[in-house]
Design an enzyme around this catalytic site. Structure first.
Site, PDB file in Angstrom:
ATOM      1  N   HIS A 267      14.944  24.551 -10.510  1.00  0.00           N
ATOM      2  CA  HIS A 267      13.880  24.402  -9.502  1.00  0.00           C
ATOM      3  C   HIS A 267      14.047  25.541  -8.480  1.00  0.00           C
ATOM      4  O   HIS A 267      13.990  26.708  -8.862  1.00  0.00           O
ATOM      5  CB  HIS A 267      14.030  22.994  -8.894  1.00  0.00           C
ATOM      6  CG  HIS A 267      12.893  22.516  -8.052  1.00  0.00           C
ATOM      7  ND1 HIS A 267      11.709  23.190  -7.917  1.00  0.00           N
ATOM      8  CD2 HIS A 267      12.755  21.392  -7.283  1.00  0.00           C
ATOM      9  CE1 HIS A 267      10.904  22.508  -7.114  1.00  0.00           C
ATOM     10  NE2 HIS A 267      11.516  21.417  -6.706  1.00  0.00           N
ATOM     11  N   HIS A 306       7.120  27.214 -16.703  1.00  0.00           N
ATOM     12  CA  HIS A 306       6.778  26.233 -15.680  1.00  0.00           C
ATOM     13  C   HIS A 306       6.227  24.988 -16.362  1.00  0.00           C
ATOM     14  O   HIS A 306       5.539  25.095 -17.367  1.00  0.00           O
ATOM     15  CB  HIS A 306       5.725  26.811 -14.717  1.00  0.00           C
ATOM     16  CG  HIS A 306       5.660  26.076 -13.428  1.00  0.00           C
ATOM     17  ND1 HIS A 306       4.923  24.924 -13.270  1.00  0.00           N
ATOM     18  CD2 HIS A 306       6.271  26.306 -12.245  1.00  0.00           C
ATOM     19  CE1 HIS A 306       5.078  24.497 -12.036  1.00  0.00           C
ATOM     20  NE2 HIS A 306       5.896  25.304 -11.391  1.00  0.00           N
ATOM     21  N   ASP A 362       9.599  32.374  -8.765  1.00  0.00           N
ATOM     22  CA  ASP A 362      10.973  32.810  -8.500  1.00  0.00           C
ATOM     23  C   ASP A 362      11.331  34.143  -9.137  1.00  0.00           C
ATOM     24  O   ASP A 362      12.396  34.687  -8.872  1.00  0.00           O
ATOM     25  CB  ASP A 362      11.963  31.745  -9.001  1.00  0.00           C
ATOM     26  CG  ASP A 362      11.856  30.474  -8.192  1.00  0.00           C
ATOM     27  OD1 ASP A 362      11.767  30.579  -6.967  1.00  0.00           O
ATOM     28  OD2 ASP A 362      11.844  29.380  -8.790  1.00  0.00           O
TER      29      ASP A 362
HETATM   30  N1  CMC Z   1      13.568  30.847 -21.032  1.00  0.00           N
HETATM   31  C1  CMC Z   1      13.574  30.606 -22.364  1.00  0.00           C
HETATM   32  N2  CMC Z   1      12.912  29.590 -22.945  1.00  0.00           N
HETATM   33  C2  CMC Z   1      12.231  28.782 -22.153  1.00  0.00           C
HETATM   34  C3  CMC Z   1      12.164  28.964 -20.774  1.00  0.00           C
HETATM   35  C4  CMC Z   1      12.868  30.043 -20.215  1.00  0.00           C
HETATM   36  N3  CMC Z   1      12.843  30.277 -18.899  1.00  0.00           N
HETATM   37  N4  CMC Z   1      11.434  27.990 -20.219  1.00  0.00           N
HETATM   38  C5  CMC Z   1      11.018  27.220 -21.230  1.00  0.00           C
HETATM   39  N5  CMC Z   1      11.506  27.689 -22.402  1.00  0.00           N
HETATM   40  C6  CMC Z   1      11.238  27.159 -23.749  1.00  0.00           C
HETATM   41  C7  CMC Z   1      12.040  25.891 -23.997  1.00  0.00           C
HETATM   42  O1  CMC Z   1      13.270  26.182 -24.593  1.00  0.00           O
HETATM   43  C8  CMC Z   1      11.110  25.136 -24.904  1.00  0.00           C
HETATM   44  O2  CMC Z   1      11.180  25.683 -26.200  1.00  0.00           O
HETATM   45  P1  CMC Z   1      11.141  24.706 -27.503  1.00  0.00           P
HETATM   46  O3  CMC Z   1       9.854  23.953 -27.373  1.00  0.00           O
HETATM   47  O4  CMC Z   1      11.215  25.614 -28.665  1.00  0.00           O
HETATM   48  O5  CMC Z   1      12.345  23.803 -27.356  1.00  0.00           O
HETATM   49  C9  CMC Z   1       9.714  25.465 -24.377  1.00  0.00           C
HETATM   50  O6  CMC Z   1       9.869  26.759 -23.767  1.00  0.00           O
HETATM   51  C10 CMC Z   1       9.177  24.479 -23.369  1.00  0.00           C
HETATM   52  O7  CMC Z   1      10.117  24.380 -22.314  1.00  0.00           O
HETATM   53  P2  CMC Z   1      10.537  23.033 -21.599  1.00  0.00           P
HETATM   54  O8  CMC Z   1      11.957  23.178 -21.159  1.00  0.00           O
HETATM   55  O9  CMC Z   1      10.178  21.869 -22.450  1.00  0.00           O
HETATM   56  O10 CMC Z   1       9.558  23.040 -20.355  1.00  0.00           O
HETATM   57  P3  CMC Z   1       9.686  22.178 -19.057  1.00  0.00           P
HETATM   58  O11 CMC Z   1       8.324  21.987 -18.557  1.00  0.00           O
HETATM   59  O12 CMC Z   1      10.517  20.963 -19.298  1.00  0.00           O
HETATM   60  O13 CMC Z   1      10.550  23.118 -18.077  1.00  0.00           O
HETATM   61  C11 CMC Z   1      11.127  24.791 -16.520  1.00  0.00           C
HETATM   62  C12 CMC Z   1       9.997  23.939 -17.103  1.00  0.00           C
HETATM   63  C13 CMC Z   1      10.611  25.544 -15.299  1.00  0.00           C
HETATM   64  C14 CMC Z   1      12.282  23.894 -16.064  1.00  0.00           C
HETATM   65  C15 CMC Z   1      11.621  25.793 -17.604  1.00  0.00           C
HETATM   66  O14 CMC Z   1      10.559  26.646 -17.984  1.00  0.00           O
HETATM   67  C16 CMC Z   1      12.815  26.609 -17.133  1.00  0.00           C
HETATM   68  O15 CMC Z   1      13.952  26.147 -17.267  1.00  0.00           O
HETATM   69  N6  CMC Z   1      12.592  27.852 -16.581  1.00  0.00           N
HETATM   70  C17 CMC Z   1      13.677  28.636 -16.014  1.00  0.00           C
HETATM   71  C18 CMC Z   1      14.041  28.145 -14.635  1.00  0.00           C
HETATM   72  C19 CMC Z   1      13.002  28.521 -13.605  1.00  0.00           C
HETATM   73  O16 CMC Z   1      12.548  29.657 -13.534  1.00  0.00           O
HETATM   74  N7  CMC Z   1      12.642  27.546 -12.758  1.00  0.00           N
HETATM   75  C20 CMC Z   1      11.687  27.756 -11.650  1.00  0.00           C
HETATM   76  C21 CMC Z   1      10.412  27.029 -11.882  1.00  0.00           C
HETATM   77  S1  CMC Z   1       9.105  27.562 -10.779  1.00  0.00           S
HETATM   78  C22 CMC Z   1       9.595  27.165  -9.176  1.00  0.00           C
HETATM   79  C23 CMC Z   1      10.086  25.806  -8.977  1.00  0.00           C
HETATM   80  O17 CMC Z   1       9.519  24.813  -9.426  1.00  0.00           O
HETATM   81  O18 CMC Z   1      11.094  25.670  -8.306  1.00  0.00           O
END
Ligand code: CMC
Length: 428
Positions: A267, A306, A362
């Protein structure tokens, strides 16, 4: 067309008609669906709330597919271009942009509540110099709750407003003092002649000058970053603020909980992790290798992806432009080239395209913060300061919402059935 959903329960052959309102069905309407009289009734199962609306809210609108973000109907791009953070905070909390006199009164209120009790100085001394400032922010919000005991009168509109003002006013002072403590520098008291972000810069960076004059480009850039981070509807930390607040806890501890949620690397802690990731990658030439590691699930591309945006995060677009203005003053951040290359490759790569992974807020913000002289540990705090207004607006909306009650999810129990206690000496 009737706005209802007909559900046929194939276990019993019975049909039920439930209303569809605002594109949702009420989970409680499922409860009537039972296999027999003693059945508890059907529940919905939604780990991580991927498809569950937990409230009705009039504060922030996001269309994740189109990359749209609006506060109270106003597009984020217009607010970032023309507004100020304090005006946006007023908008989020009160629903309308303030008239001139209202804005003046609001700014006066905030600037006259920026001081902290001297106890916070001694309290700060209890921390090691390298204590993470987010940990201190969480703790100090809890401490403020012990000072303003009237804040427990959450349904008194005057007391509620007073404490909202105090929190927005004091967040920068707490953050700046945590930073000064980590450097062993004397604390700088708030300068009420400066703007909200100008005063924050003064409390952070003032040395011996009688009055600190913030660089206007950096002061405005910080204010724009504050606008962009002010609210983002039902994210993890806002859900925490609402959930804790739903027990009728005071706003300080509700925001301590929200700050703790924000601290995590998925986050608000992601901005810090982006910088650490860029440092680990080290050079533009190493980017393809890193992307390979991400695709092999050996690393995560921080600052990408996201839950809601499946398009370019509109905040990232504004920040990318802002970076150019900041770098003109501070000189370029050498990590920018690595970040741009990461974005270029990722946006063309099938892995990221298929999963609709775009830069989020971010990805570029940390580069600006670093160029402005902030250490990486301060990045999540820079997110938390403006998000306080969003958390408070959401918390207040929750308290006034007659449909809300204490947050209390259900579970599917997967543990043992009944078993009898066996004394330790008989357990073998
Ligand atoms: N790098 C590599 N793969 C990713 C990433 C990433 N940053 N984000 C998502 N994926 C992949 C994930 O592995 C999954 O693949 P598969 O379906 O093959 O297993 C797919 O994309 C969907 O991801 P998810 O984890 O199911 O998506 P989510 O909605 O649960 O998570 C998230 C959203 C923001 C936690 C995630 O994208 C992430 O961990 N990003 C990196 C951390 C980040 O930048 N966070 C800041 C978010 S924006 C500001 C805020 O809210 O604070």
């Amino acid at each position: 067309m009737t706005d209802t959903l007909t559900i046929t329960d194939n276990r019993t052959g019975k049909s039920y008609e439930v209303p569809v309102t605002d594109g949702t069905v009420r989970a409680m309407d499922l409860r009537q669906i039972k296999v027999n009289e003693s059945d508890f009734g059907l529940m919905s199962y939604d780990p991580a709330y991927k498809n569950t609306a937990s409230c009705r809210s009039a504060i922030t609108y996001i269309d994740g597919d189109k990359g749209i973000l609006r506060y109270r109907g106003y597009p984020i791009e217009q607010l970032a271009e023309q507004s100020t953070y304090l005006e946006v905070a007023y908008l989020l909390l009160k629903g309308e942009l303030p008239k001139r006199a209202e804005l003046d009164a609001w700014q006066y209120e905030i600037t006259t509540h920026t001081y902290l009790h001297e106890f916070f100085k001694t309290s700060m001394e209890g921390y090691r110099y390298d204590a993470h400032p987010m940990g201190r922010l969480v703790a100090f919000l809890g401490t403020l709750s012990t000072f303003y005991t009237d804040s427990k009168e959450i349904h008194d509109p005057i007391i509620r407003e007073q404490n909202i003002v105090r929190i927005i006013a004091k967040m920068p002072t707490i953050a700046a003092w945590a930073y000064r403590h980590s450097l062993g520098r004397p604390y700088v008291y708030p300068d009420n002649d400066l703007s909200y972000s100008g005063n924050f810069l003064s409390m952070l960076f003032k040395i011996a000058e009688p009055s600190y004059q913030p660089n206007p480009v950096l002061e405005r850039a910080l204010d724009v970053l504050f606008i962009l981070h002010a609210d983002h509807e039902q994210n993890c930390s806002t859900a925490a603020a609402r959930s804790v607040g739903s027990s009728q806890a005071d706003p300080y501890v509700s925001l301590a909980a929200a700050s703790a949620a924000l601290y995590g690397p998925l986050h608000g802690g992601a901005n810090e992790q982006v910088l650490r990731m860029l440092d680990r990658i080290g050079s533009k030439a190493a980017v393809p290798d890193f992307i390979k590691r991400v695709k092999n699930r050996e690393a995560k591309l921080m600052g990408f992806g996201h839950r809601v945006y499946k398009n370019y995060d509109p905040r990232a677009r504004v920040i990318k432009k802002l970076a150019d203005q900041v770098f003109e003053v501070t000189g370029p951040n050498p990590r920018l080239d690595i970040a741009l290359e990461l974005e270029r490759i990722a946006l063309e790569d099938e892995f990221f395209v298929q999963r609709k992974l775009y830069p989020n807020v971010d990805f570029y913000s940390g580069l600006i913060y670093e160029a402005m002289g902030f250490p990486v540990e301060m990045f999540p705090v820079l997110f938390a300061i403006p998000r306080a207004s969003g958390w408070l607006a959401q918390w207040s909306e929750m308290l006034d919402d007659k449909e809300q009650k204490i947050a209390r999810p259900r579970q599917i129990y997967t543990g043992s059935g009944h078993r009898d206690y066996v004394p330790s000496y008989e357990r073998g």
